[in-house]
Design an enzyme around this catalytic site. Sequence first.
Site, short mmCIF file in Angstrom:
data_model
loop_
_atom_site.label_atom_id
_atom_site.label_comp_id
_atom_site.label_asym_id
_atom_site.label_seq_id
_atom_site.Cartn_x
_atom_site.Cartn_y
_atom_site.Cartn_z
N GLU A 1 -1.20 12.74 -28.84
CA GLU A 1 -1.91 14.08 -28.51
C GLU A 1 -1.59 15.23 -29.50
O GLU A 1 -0.81 16.45 -28.98
CB GLU A 1 -1.75 14.48 -26.93
CG GLU A 1 -2.26 13.51 -26.29
CD GLU A 1 -1.74 13.32 -24.79
OE1 GLU A 1 -1.09 14.37 -24.32
OE2 GLU A 1 -2.22 12.61 -24.05
N ASN B 1 -2.78 8.79 -31.15
CA ASN B 1 -3.52 8.51 -29.84
C ASN B 1 -3.87 9.90 -29.53
O ASN B 1 -2.98 10.93 -29.32
CB ASN B 1 -2.80 7.84 -29.10
CG ASN B 1 -3.26 7.46 -27.76
OD1 ASN B 1 -4.39 6.68 -27.85
ND2 ASN B 1 -2.54 7.55 -26.68
N HIS C 1 -10.16 9.27 -20.84
CA HIS C 1 -9.96 9.31 -19.54
C HIS C 1 -11.50 10.22 -19.08
O HIS C 1 -11.60 11.52 -19.53
CB HIS C 1 -8.75 10.57 -19.16
CG HIS C 1 -7.47 9.61 -19.60
ND1 HIS C 1 -7.12 8.61 -18.77
CD2 HIS C 1 -6.46 9.80 -20.51
CE1 HIS C 1 -5.81 8.16 -19.05
NE2 HIS C 1 -5.47 8.99 -20.13
N GLU D 1 -6.79 4.26 -22.84
CA GLU D 1 -6.24 4.79 -21.86
C GLU D 1 -7.59 4.91 -20.61
O GLU D 1 -7.53 5.74 -19.89
CB GLU D 1 -5.50 5.79 -21.82
CG GLU D 1 -4.40 5.76 -22.96
CD GLU D 1 -3.51 7.19 -22.65
OE1 GLU D 1 -3.60 8.09 -21.73
OE2 GLU D 1 -2.53 7.45 -23.61
N ASP E 1 -10.24 5.38 -17.96
CA ASP E 1 -10.59 5.35 -16.64
C ASP E 1 -11.43 6.59 -16.42
O ASP E 1 -11.82 7.34 -17.40
CB ASP E 1 -9.52 5.73 -15.72
CG ASP E 1 -8.55 6.86 -16.09
OD1 ASP E 1 -9.02 7.93 -16.74
OD2 ASP E 1 -7.05 6.94 -15.69
O1 G3I Z 1 10.56 10.03 -13.40
C1 G3I Z 1 10.34 11.28 -12.40
C2 G3I Z 1 11.26 10.68 -11.20
O2 G3I Z 1 12.70 10.78 -11.30
C3 G3I Z 1 10.86 11.82 -10.05
O3 G3I Z 1 11.45 11.40 -8.82
C4 G3I Z 1 9.30 11.75 -9.81
C5 G3I Z 1 8.78 12.92 -8.87
O4 G3I Z 1 7.61 13.26 -9.09
O5 G3I Z 1 8.78 12.16 -11.12
C6 G3I Z 1 9.08 11.15 -11.79
O6 G3I Z 1 8.32 11.51 -13.25
C7 G3I Z 1 6.91 11.38 -13.24
C8 G3I Z 1 6.63 10.22 -14.40
O7 G3I Z 1 5.05 10.21 -14.65
C9 G3I Z 1 7.18 8.89 -14.22
O8 G3I Z 1 6.88 8.28 -13.02
C10 G3I Z 1 6.41 12.53 -13.49
O9 G3I Z 1 6.33 13.12 -12.23
C11 G3I Z 1 4.67 12.39 -13.69
O10 G3I Z 1 4.18 13.54 -14.07
C12 G3I Z 1 4.69 11.28 -14.77
O11 G3I Z 1 3.01 11.17 -15.12
C13 G3I Z 1 2.75 10.40 -16.13
C14 G3I Z 1 2.22 11.31 -17.05
O12 G3I Z 1 1.71 10.59 -18.13
C15 G3I Z 1 3.08 12.51 -17.75
O13 G3I Z 1 2.29 13.39 -18.56
C16 G3I Z 1 1.87 9.31 -15.56
O14 G3I Z 1 2.71 8.71 -14.87
C17 G3I Z 1 1.35 8.63 -16.88
O15 G3I Z 1 0.46 7.62 -16.53
C18 G3I Z 1 0.62 9.53 -17.94
O16 G3I Z 1 0.18 8.98 -18.94
C19 G3I Z 1 -0.51 9.79 -19.90
C20 G3I Z 1 -0.18 9.20 -21.13
O17 G3I Z 1 1.03 9.00 -21.43
C21 G3I Z 1 -0.88 10.03 -22.47
N1 G3I Z 1 -2.29 10.27 -21.97
C22 G3I Z 1 -2.46 10.84 -20.81
C23 G3I Z 1 -2.03 9.84 -19.71
C24 G3I Z 1 -2.36 10.50 -18.24
O18 G3I Z 1 -1.71 11.68 -17.86
#
Ligand code: G3I
Length: 399
Positions: free
Chosen positions: A214, A255, A291, A319, A321
Amino acid sequence: MTKLSTTFATLAVLLPVVLGQAAEWGQCGGIGWSGATTCVSGTVCTVLNPYYSQCLPGSASSTPPTTTTGGSTPTSTAPASTATGLNKLAQAAGKKYFGSATDNPELTDTAYVAILSETSEFGQITPGNSMKWDATEPSRGTFTFTNGDVVASLAEGNGQLLRGHNCVWYNQLPSWVSGGTFTAADLTDVITTHCGTVVGHYKGHIYSWDVVNEPFNDDGTWRTDVFYNTLGTSYVQIALEAARAADPNAKLYINDYNIESTGAKSNAMLALAKSLLAAGAPLDGIGLQCHFIVGQVPTSLQTVMQQFTALGLEVAITELDIRMTLPATDALLAQQETDYENVVKACMNVEGCVGITVWDWTDKYSWVPGTFSGQGAACPWDENFNIKPAYNGIAAALA
Ligand code: G3I
């Protein structure tokens, strides 16, 4: 990666294996299916559609489940191929894989892992979070690969390809990077060390890496993160070269999202790809995240992919969906089936499109509801692991 086999041994005990019978949630029938047709005790082989029967919990007298449509009839026509399962269909059609993202917390769900491990459905896995910078180098020079290794071991044990995600991204950066003050030389060292160490750790185990994720804003301008602000556009080549040096056999990708239609952002990515190739940078592919929103799949997706493959690059849908405003209705799910079919068809029509990855296969673990309030149902399987019409759309396009 010495811990990988140990980790896999631990994971393997989670997976149900009963010789001659399909496991709970496993496939047990369908057109072209040549595997087990009986199910382990406590489950019943249930016809979900002509192409897919699944061992679902319950007794023989239980009512076959419906999809989230509440019983809508899949509209796809019979595939010409005898292959069943999305990955089998994709490979029969000449693609390298049909795959899914996953994430470590989900891997305690044994029914989920059993389906993710079905190589007829998924020939590739991407870790959704556990190879990102905040997970792998939370403080400078201290690397942790525990969670990434779990996903890598699962893929390796199953014989699935692995996509690495990602080396350099403005998001999910530890504060020592995002809030740091660096000279150009120091940040070059930071990037080189990070990408070199992470890619090197998984050397030989990765099909492709999203080395840079990105880099652009939606208007095609560069995202002004610590990397761009300190190094300008040169950080991309620095990261690519570090990755290539660490694992010469991994395909190296950039990506991004919203590059799936012709316009300012895809033009910016095209210009970047051309300039990198002209400079001799080790760039192999472009990942189109995909997405999407139901009813709004871009019609120029195939054209954009062909623009990249014309440069000699491969492309992948990384990715996928397709979300909707909840609640899911029959009409929305039918439109979603068409949308998935059209996206997959675009990849099918482009020889250099090597594979398709959904950003998790089940609504149970989709990132969408947590980010877009009131939206969801974006995946091909519902939250109860029943296939949705979207699944049939994908299968029809791959057949
Ligand atoms: O690790 C912490 C944890 O310690 C805490 O308790 C919890 C509470 O909310 O948060 C956890 O972190 C989360 C992390 O995922 C791991 O689970 C974040 O809040 C959450 O925002 C994060 O979301 C991820 C997101 O990227 C971040 O931008 C999604 O799971 C993940 O699927 C998503 O993937 C991205 C790709 O990398 C790039 N393209 C877009 C895609 C969708 O957003």
